[in-house]
Design a protein around this motif. Structure first.
Motif, mmCIF file in Angstrom:
data_model
loop_
_atom_site.group_PDB
_atom_site.id
_atom_site.type_symbol
_atom_site.label_atom_id
_atom_site.label_comp_id
_atom_site.label_asym_id
_atom_site.label_seq_id
_atom_site.Cartn_x
_atom_site.Cartn_y
_atom_site.Cartn_z
ATOM 1 N N SER A 1 0.847 -1.193 0.000
ATOM 2 C CA SER A 1 0.000 0.000 0.000
ATOM 3 C C SER A 1 0.881 1.240 0.000
ATOM 4 C CB SER A 1 -0.927 0.002 1.225
ATOM 5 O OG SER A 1 -1.711 -1.171 1.254
ATOM 6 N N LYS A 2 0.281 2.353 -0.377
ATOM 7 C CA LYS A 2 1.008 3.607 -0.425
ATOM 8 C C LYS A 2 1.490 3.971 0.979
ATOM 9 C CE LYS A 2 0.579 8.433 -1.830
ATOM 10 N NZ LYS A 2 -0.299 9.475 -2.425
ATOM 11 N N ASP B 1 -0.050 2.194 -4.456
ATOM 12 C CA ASP B 1 -0.414 0.780 -4.278
ATOM 13 C C ASP B 1 0.044 -0.025 -5.486
ATOM 14 O OD1 ASP B 1 -1.595 1.732 -2.027
ATOM 15 O OD2 ASP B 1 -3.650 1.646 -2.810
#
Length: 454
Positions: free
Chosen positions: A243-244, A322
């Motif tokens: 994920s970011k 992401d």
């Protein structure tokens, strides 16, 4: 007559007779050409010789068995001989760089000696017309009494060359054609076969080319080393979804942390000195004058602390978006020194996949945007993944194996079952419609053009 003759001791007339005997004894055109450029030394001294014919170009060079017309030397000689032949001179000429165009004269000293002569080959004594010439070059000037012998030797050689060509059988002489008109010729089986082949050759087909292909990420984010250092930690595994903002890897922070601690201590010291000087400045003019310098010093130390803090944060690489992490085994990177800008890993979206192909330079057919592209995977050659050409590079670039090819990218709809990044296969690229005969003969014709330099 067959014994070896020394050019220094023999009579020039005997040398001319010996050359004439060798010319009559030749059994092929190649043997005659070799004789002219190599054995003419019996009459005149030279270092280089070139036989040029107006219908064949440079056909023989002294000192070599086979003539390669693609070499810079042969191409330059072809231009020089063509220029001399265009003058239509029927007399032997002593030539030099001053008699040539500037673009040819500039390379004279590189290819030829200081002296050269051009001997035109005349077809008919009554109405002389040159069909080529013999170019001789060396370091010695040819004696005047040898020039008539050289001219006569050129006439003898051309006569033998023409006679040998006339005596050889030709294809059209072997074929016999009946003079009686054949009735109902269109009913003959060979006519139907030839007509069928002609009709088949005109069938339109797609121009296509095969190239090695691979499934790659459409818009990958490349993560590079932000600083020079050693990779200390890798927090993810290959092909892991992230994920970011998630930590990916980090560089060794020992040196940066130690420098940051030293900078923080120096900042505290500067602030303490400032407070002390501020108290003394109430009654000491000298301490009051030092306050400005201490304020600047505090600002410098704060900037250094901020810079080192940013460097420490940059050494901890986070995911910018992401996606799936693509890189080698973590054990290959742990402890490995990297430089600023060196690629470490990539982040790609598994549902955004493209076809990448490398078209060889010799197979670069015209392709327009949107042309069909099919990828036959090595793991499943019976089914093809279809896409549309997005772009084809104008300049050839180096492939991973070191060869040069044109990079091609084709967009394709996502196929969850088969479209996995990294799968390799063979890509088929389709171009415009062409006749079948062109599709079949394109590559053989290109090979022949390169071989014969048409």
């Amino acid at each position: 007559m067959n014994a070896a003759i020394s050019p220094q001791s023999a009579n020039p007339a005997m040398l001319l007779l010996e050359l004439g005997h060798r010319a009559r004894a030749a059994r092929s055109n190649a043997e005659l050409r070799f004789l002219l450029v190599n054995d003419s030394r019996l009459l005149v001294p030279y270092r280089q010789a070139c036989l040029w014919l107006d219908n064949d170009g440079v056909t023989a060079l002294s000192g070599v068995v086979e003539t390669d017309r693609n070499t810079p030397y042969a191409q330059w000689l072809h231009e020089v001989c063509r220029f001399l032949h265009a003058k239509q001179s029927v007399q032997l000429q002593c030539i030099g760089p001053t008699q040539l165009p500037p673009e040819l004269a500039s390379s004279w000293n590189e290819w030829l000696g200081p002296y050269a002569v051009w001997v035109p080959l005349l077809q008919d004594a009554k109405t002389p017309a040159s069909c080529g010439g013999l170019l001789l070059s060396g370091t010695q000037l040819i004696e005047d009494q040898r020039i008539p012998l050289l001219v006569e030797w050129s006439h003898i050689w051309l006569h033998a060359y023409t006679a040998l060509q006339a005596g050889q059988p030709r294809l059209w002489r072997k074929l016999t054609v009946s003079r009686v008109a054949t009735k109902n010729w269109w009913r003959k089986k060979p006519v139907w076969i030839i007509g069928g082949l002609i009709a088949l050759s005109a069938v339109p087909v797609h121009m296509s080319v095969l190239a090695p292909g691979e499934l790659v990420a459409a818009q990958p984010v490349v993560l590079r080393a932000p600083l020079d250092g050693v990779i200390d930690q890798v927090h993810v595994q290959p092909n892991q979804m992230v994920s970011k903002g998630e930590r990916l890897f980090g560089l060794d922070e020992a040196q940066i942390s130690s420098r940051l601690e030293v900078a923080k201590q120096a900042l505290l010291t500067a602030e303490a000195e400032y407070r002390q000087s501020a108290q003394l400045a109430l009654g000491d003019a000298r301490s009051k004058a030092q306050l400005a310098a201490l304020v600047g010093r505090i600002g410098e130390k704060r900037a250094e602390v901020q810079y080192l803090s940013d460097q420490r944060d940059r050494s901890r690489v986070l995911a910018p978006e992401d996606g799936m992490v693509l890189f080698d085994s973590p054990t290959e990177w742990l402890g490995k020194p990297v430089q600023t800008g060196e690629r470490v890993m990539r982040i790609a979206r598994p549902d955004e996949v493209e076809i990448e192909a490398w078209v060889p330079i010799g197979d670069a057919i015209p392709l327009t945007q949107g042309s069909p592209v099919k990828l036959y995977l090595a793991a499943n050659p019976m089914a093809a993944l279809e896409g549309r050409l997005r772009y084809m590079a104008y300049d050839a670039s180096a492939k991973p194996d070191g060869s040069y090819a044109y990079r091609v990218r084709a967009s394709m709809p996502f196929n969850k079952d088969e479209a996995r990044i990294g799968l390799k296969g063979t890509a088929k690229l389709q171009g415009d419609w062409v006749p079948l005969v062109y599709w079949v003969l394109r590559k053989p014709w290109a090979v022949l053009r390169q071989f014969f330099a048409w």
